[in-house]
Design a protein around this motif. Sequence first.
Motif, PDB file in Angstrom:
ATOM      1  N   GLY A 142       0.793  -1.214   0.000  1.00 37.64           N
ATOM      2  CA  GLY A 142       0.000   0.000   0.000  1.00 37.64           C
ATOM      3  C   GLY A 142       0.826   1.265   0.000  1.00 37.64           C
ATOM      4  O   GLY A 142       0.326   2.341   0.371  1.00 37.64           O
ATOM      5  N   GLU A 143       2.084   1.195  -0.418  1.00 39.13           N
ATOM      6  CA  GLU A 143       2.958   2.362  -0.462  1.00 39.13           C
ATOM      7  C   GLU A 143       2.696   3.198  -1.716  1.00 39.13           C
ATOM      8  O   GLU A 143       2.083   2.727  -2.682  1.00 39.13           O
ATOM      9  N   ARG A 144       3.156   4.416  -1.690  1.00 41.06           N
ATOM     10  CA  ARG A 144       3.040   5.298  -2.872  1.00 41.06           C
ATOM     11  C   ARG A 144       4.116   4.869  -3.873  1.00 41.06           C
ATOM     12  O   ARG A 144       5.187   5.442  -3.944  1.00 41.06           O
ATOM     13  N   TRP A 145       3.778   3.858  -4.674  1.00 35.39           N
ATOM     14  CA  TRP A 145       4.774   3.187  -5.506  1.00 35.39           C
ATOM     15  C   TRP A 145       5.346   4.075  -6.602  1.00 35.39           C
ATOM     16  O   TRP A 145       6.402   3.775  -7.157  1.00 35.39           O
ATOM     17  N   TRP A 146       4.675   5.168  -6.927  1.00 30.07           N
ATOM     18  CA  TRP A 146       5.150   6.049  -8.000  1.00 30.07           C
ATOM     19  C   TRP A 146       6.162   7.087  -7.508  1.00 30.07           C
ATOM     20  O   TRP A 146       6.700   7.849  -8.298  1.00 30.07           O
ATOM     21  N   THR A 147       6.427   7.100  -6.208  1.00 26.51           N
ATOM     22  CA  THR A 147       7.368   8.081  -5.657  1.00 26.51           C
ATOM     23  C   THR A 147       8.777   7.492  -5.577  1.00 26.51           C
ATOM     24  O   THR A 147       8.949   6.276  -5.526  1.00 26.51           O
ATOM     25  N   PRO A 148       9.819   8.338  -5.551  1.00 28.53           N
ATOM     26  CA  PRO A 148      11.197   7.833  -5.439  1.00 28.53           C
ATOM     27  C   PRO A 148      11.408   7.056  -4.144  1.00 28.53           C
ATOM     28  O   PRO A 148      10.798   7.351  -3.124  1.00 28.53           O
ATOM     29  N   HIS A 149      12.307   6.078  -4.205  1.00 28.49           N
ATOM     30  CA  HIS A 149      12.587   5.251  -3.036  1.00 28.49           C
ATOM     31  C   HIS A 149      13.952   4.581  -3.235  1.00 28.49           C
ATOM     32  O   HIS A 149      14.600   4.764  -4.276  1.00 28.49           O
ATOM     33  N   THR A 150      14.363   3.803  -2.242  1.00 23.85           N
ATOM     34  CA  THR A 150      15.643   3.082  -2.343  1.00 23.85           C
ATOM     35  C   THR A 150      15.444   1.623  -1.945  1.00 23.85           C
ATOM     36  O   THR A 150      16.248   1.038  -1.231  1.00 23.85           O
ATOM     37  N   GLN A 151      14.373   1.022  -2.441  1.00 24.03           N
ATOM     38  CA  GLN A 151      14.037  -0.341  -2.065  1.00 24.03           C
ATOM     39  C   GLN A 151      14.378  -1.385  -3.122  1.00 24.03           C
ATOM     40  O   GLN A 151      14.188  -2.581  -2.887  1.00 24.03           O
ATOM     41  N   HIS A 152      14.840  -0.958  -4.295  1.00 22.90           N
ATOM     42  CA  HIS A 152      15.254  -1.938  -5.302  1.00 22.90           C
ATOM     43  C   HIS A 152      16.414  -2.771  -4.772  1.00 22.90           C
ATOM     44  O   HIS A 152      17.204  -2.292  -3.941  1.00 22.90           O
TER      45      HIS A 152
END
Length: 321
Positions: free
Chosen positions: A241-251
Amino acid sequence: MAIYAALGAAGTWLARAYALRSKMIDEPGERRSHSVATPRGGGIAIVAAVLVAAIALGLRFPAQAPLALAFAIGLVLVAAIGWVDDHRPLSPWLRLGVHVLAAAILAGAIWQLRGDPWLALAAFVLAVGLTNVWNFMDGINGLAASQAALVALGLAWFGGPVWGWLALALLAACLGFVPFNFPRARIFMGDVGSGSIGYAIAALSALAGSGLGARAWLLLIPLAAFMVDSSLTLLRRMRRGERWWTPHTQHAYQVWARRIGHTRVTIAYTVFTGLALASLHLVTEVRSGFMLCMGAGWYISGAFFWWLIQRADARSGARDG
């Protein structure tokens, strides 16, 4: 191809000078994988080199000029929205809309000129997908450009004298950019480069695949590392349920880079994709059943490594907590 490598290198040097003057800088942050402020937008040099190659292709092969024109228009659209976004952040939905438009122009041209609606559909899906996959995966030094160079090498092998030649131009332009981005990043590719590279690879995959018939899916094998990491990470974020279209560092590549550093991760991905590329030569000489198993094996292996990296990170976080 030396001219396209030179264009990539010279263009990156100029882009860096422009980025420093205009303060187009990526600052470190919790949603970034770097720790030093670094200029961005260097990928515009790759775009320029590939556009020159597309124009040259249309002049050299007049019968392919309409397709080359559609390719170039789509590339300019993706690059333009990325260039604007590199200067000031835009809505992700606006960017996606432009990506869809570029993909539709490419797919429409393929349908009109090749008369193959299935190939046009594949081109559309690939163009929208890979434009964003390369954007997602452009987060550590050298990764996006090195993977693009390897995939372009495979496309050059299968693309024939026309589209294979354009793939070689993409390969050369990426090689011209890499010294500025790896092992130490003096400039980042930026959205102008990552999205455009993904679009170019998608278009070249569809056009090269049209001459392979039932074996066209083999061109997905060198994409395994990026496809697995981007898709599994995206699915996990959506499930949470995260805002998947926003930048992140989970890859996985970002998680791994925090543990062993950018250089080692980029080299590891290079080895994986290089072996996948080498396997293409083997699978084309055997029966279709073995070919399918080989392709599935690369994606299953990629998923397994993704799981191992994410699991190790979760365990490390639990211990630290």
